[in-house]
Structures are given as C-alpha cells and as structure tokens.
Design an enzyme around this catalytic site. Sequence first.
Site, short mmCIF file in Angstrom:
data_model
loop_
_atom_site.label_atom_id
_atom_site.label_comp_id
_atom_site.label_asym_id
_atom_site.label_seq_id
_atom_site.Cartn_x
_atom_site.Cartn_y
_atom_site.Cartn_z
N CYS A 124 0.86 -0.77 0.31
CA CYS A 124 0.22 0.19 0.01
C CYS A 124 0.81 1.23 -0.38
CB CYS A 124 -1.26 0.51 1.36
SG CYS A 124 -2.13 1.38 0.81
N CYS A 126 -0.60 4.21 1.94
CA CYS A 126 -0.29 5.09 2.66
C CYS A 126 0.26 5.71 3.47
CB CYS A 126 -2.04 4.14 3.29
SG CYS A 126 -1.83 3.03 4.50
N CYS A 134 -4.76 5.53 0.57
CA CYS A 134 -3.66 4.28 -0.19
C CYS A 134 -3.51 4.03 -1.74
CB CYS A 134 -4.86 3.13 0.39
SG CYS A 134 -5.14 2.59 1.68
N LYS A 203 -12.08 -6.36 2.87
CA LYS A 203 -11.25 -4.83 4.21
C LYS A 203 -12.13 -3.59 4.23
CE LYS A 203 -7.48 -1.79 5.39
NZ LYS A 203 -6.40 -1.13 4.67
N ARG A 213 -2.24 3.19 12.38
CA ARG A 213 -2.30 4.71 11.83
C ARG A 213 -1.72 5.52 12.47
NH1 ARG A 213 -8.47 6.33 9.15
NH2 ARG A 213 -8.32 3.68 7.92
N ARG A 225 -11.56 6.81 3.66
CA ARG A 225 -11.18 5.64 2.47
C ARG A 225 -13.15 5.67 2.31
NH1 ARG A 225 -6.28 4.39 6.43
NH2 ARG A 225 -4.56 6.21 5.23
N LYS A 256 -10.88 -8.05 6.73
CA LYS A 256 -10.14 -7.13 8.18
C LYS A 256 -11.32 -6.31 8.43
CE LYS A 256 -5.83 -3.87 8.24
NZ LYS A 256 -5.06 -3.59 7.24
N SER A 283 -5.60 -3.62 15.24
CA SER A 283 -4.97 -2.69 16.64
C SER A 283 -5.99 -2.24 16.59
CB SER A 283 -3.91 -1.57 15.45
OG SER A 283 -4.64 -1.32 15.21
#
Length: 338
Positions: A124, A126, A134, A203, A213, A225, A256, A283
């Site tokens: 990616c 990002c 992205c 995702k 992030r 996004r 995800k 996360s």
Amino acid sequence: MASFPRIRPRRLRSIRYLRDLISETYLDTSKLILPVFVNESIDKPIETPGLEGHLTYPPDSNYFVNYINEAINLGIHSFLIFGIPKIKNEDGIRAYAPDGPVQMAIRNIRREIGWDPIIFTDLCICEYTTHGHCGIPLNSKRGNIIDNDSTLKVYQKIAISQAQAGSDFISPSGMMDGQVKAIREALDETGFSDVGIMAYSAKYASSMYGPFREAVDSAPRFGNRKSYQMDPRNAKEALKEVRLDIEEGADIIMVKPALLYLDVIQLVKQYYPEIPLAAYNVSGEYAMIRSAVKNGLLDEVQSIIESLISIKRAGADMIITYFALDAAKIIKSGKEIF
C-alpha cells in the site's frame, strides 16, 4: 429421544485433557502471522505509537533479526512487514525503492536467517504518502478523488520491488478494483510466478485502525477511505469482493477486521471453503483488550486466547495478530486455559 438424566453433556467436560480431546477448535502457532514494523529513520528500536508492547525496528539491523529469531524460537514462522519511510511524497516512491524500508528488511532476513521464514509484505502507499491515502489523488469535478487505474501501476512497481527483495507473498491492502489482477500480471511478466498473493479481499472502512494509523502516521490528510474500503453495513458484498480476487489470482483471501466481523469470516468460509482464509485481528481490537487487561477488567491469558479462538471458530485458517508472540508464549507454557 433420550435426554437427562441418561444424557449428561457435562461428562465430556469433567477433565482438562478430555476437554482438549474433544475440542472442535484449536490454536497453533503455525496458524499465526506476526505484523512487524520497520522504520528507515531510526537506528535502534523505538516503542510503536498506539501499540503497547510492540517495537518498531531499523530494517537493516541486528535488532530486527534478533526479534524475528525470537519469534521463530517461539514457533512463529510467518511475518507481515510494514514500512515507514524517511521521506513521504505525493506518489509514495519509497514504497518501491530498492533500498526502501520493507525491501531492506526482507533482504536482512534472507541474508541473516535464510528462506525458512514466510514473509508477507503489505502493499500500500498510505504510509509513504503526504496525503495518507491508499491511492493516487486526482482532481475531478467532485474534488479530490483517489484514482483507481493510475494507482494500479504504482502497485505493480511495489510488487515487483518486494518480490525482487525476497518476499514470499505480496499482500495488497489498498482495496483498488483490479489490484490482484494487476499485481499477478506484473509478477508473472517479471519472472516471479512463484510469488503468491494474500489479498485484503474484504477490508472494511473500520474505526478499528486508529492505533495502526498512529504507528505508521498514515491517517488521511483529506476526506476518508470510505470510497474504496467496504461499508461496515454490508456482509454479502464481501462475497463479491472475494470472488473477484479469487478470479484475478489470489492465493489467500482475507477479512479485515476480525473480531467485529466474525459473521463475515463465517460467510466467506462457507462460500469458499477451499480457499485459504486469513483474518486480520487489527490494532484497535488489540488495543481494546490490552486496555481492559491493564485496567483489571479482563484476565490477560484467557482474553487473548479466547479472542483468537473465536476467529478460528468462525472459519479463519490463519490469523494476523499483534498477540502472536503473547499467544505463542501461552501455548508453549502449557497453561490450562479452557
């Protein structure tokens, strides 16, 4: 039909090893993938912002190699590498530089450890761009948008660069239409037909990515996004995204986040049982459990293993998780959990 008192389900729960014997789901270190962060701006490990208990490593260092070896000694043999560049720009060129952070990390592993670890590399831009998206921004009558097709050309460059460095699986996470096909064609045309693709197929535009992030400084600088990541309200749409990735050449598919989307994991596995399915225990999910444990609200061992078991039970074949090392230590200890 026989019932109580003749039938007593508790008989099969009476002894620990009997419970283990008849358990329907099990967790093994061979099914865990450990995310690892590397930053080309540092010369020694630093705490990873937002991810308590995790460090970010210099990619071309013994610190990084020692960490990978520590995980291997605990039974973790699969790694997903994320890179943080010194310099960000509009196009994210450090993502495909031969000496980029991910490329250096891969070469370091191959040079110092060899080819036994399975290396997945996140693809990616990002983390590498000044805008934090992205894909490549484009001015349109509707304002700034993320242009799909020009982004695919950048993805192809990144895939080739990561394969040249020694990646086993390219893992595109940008949710651009046609990304798997573009990457598969680029790899095949450059002699890397043996390099696989683990696609971030479903995702979602989730709130659970906040700590990540912060860790890689990849929050969008404009907009969000939602125009390319999936709507959290949709489950059946995931089947379309997964089907397209399979048709385009994905070797492994992914859902995800994991814990908040167990129904999607189950749905995807039900429709595509023959395709290896990964789930990313992200996360934010990690941070919620860590915070609850820290505040004395949850038992650490039980909550870690139970959360991972729930992902396996839903149908995931493998789990990408920041708890991989914790889980490996718990499993190795032989401590009674269930």
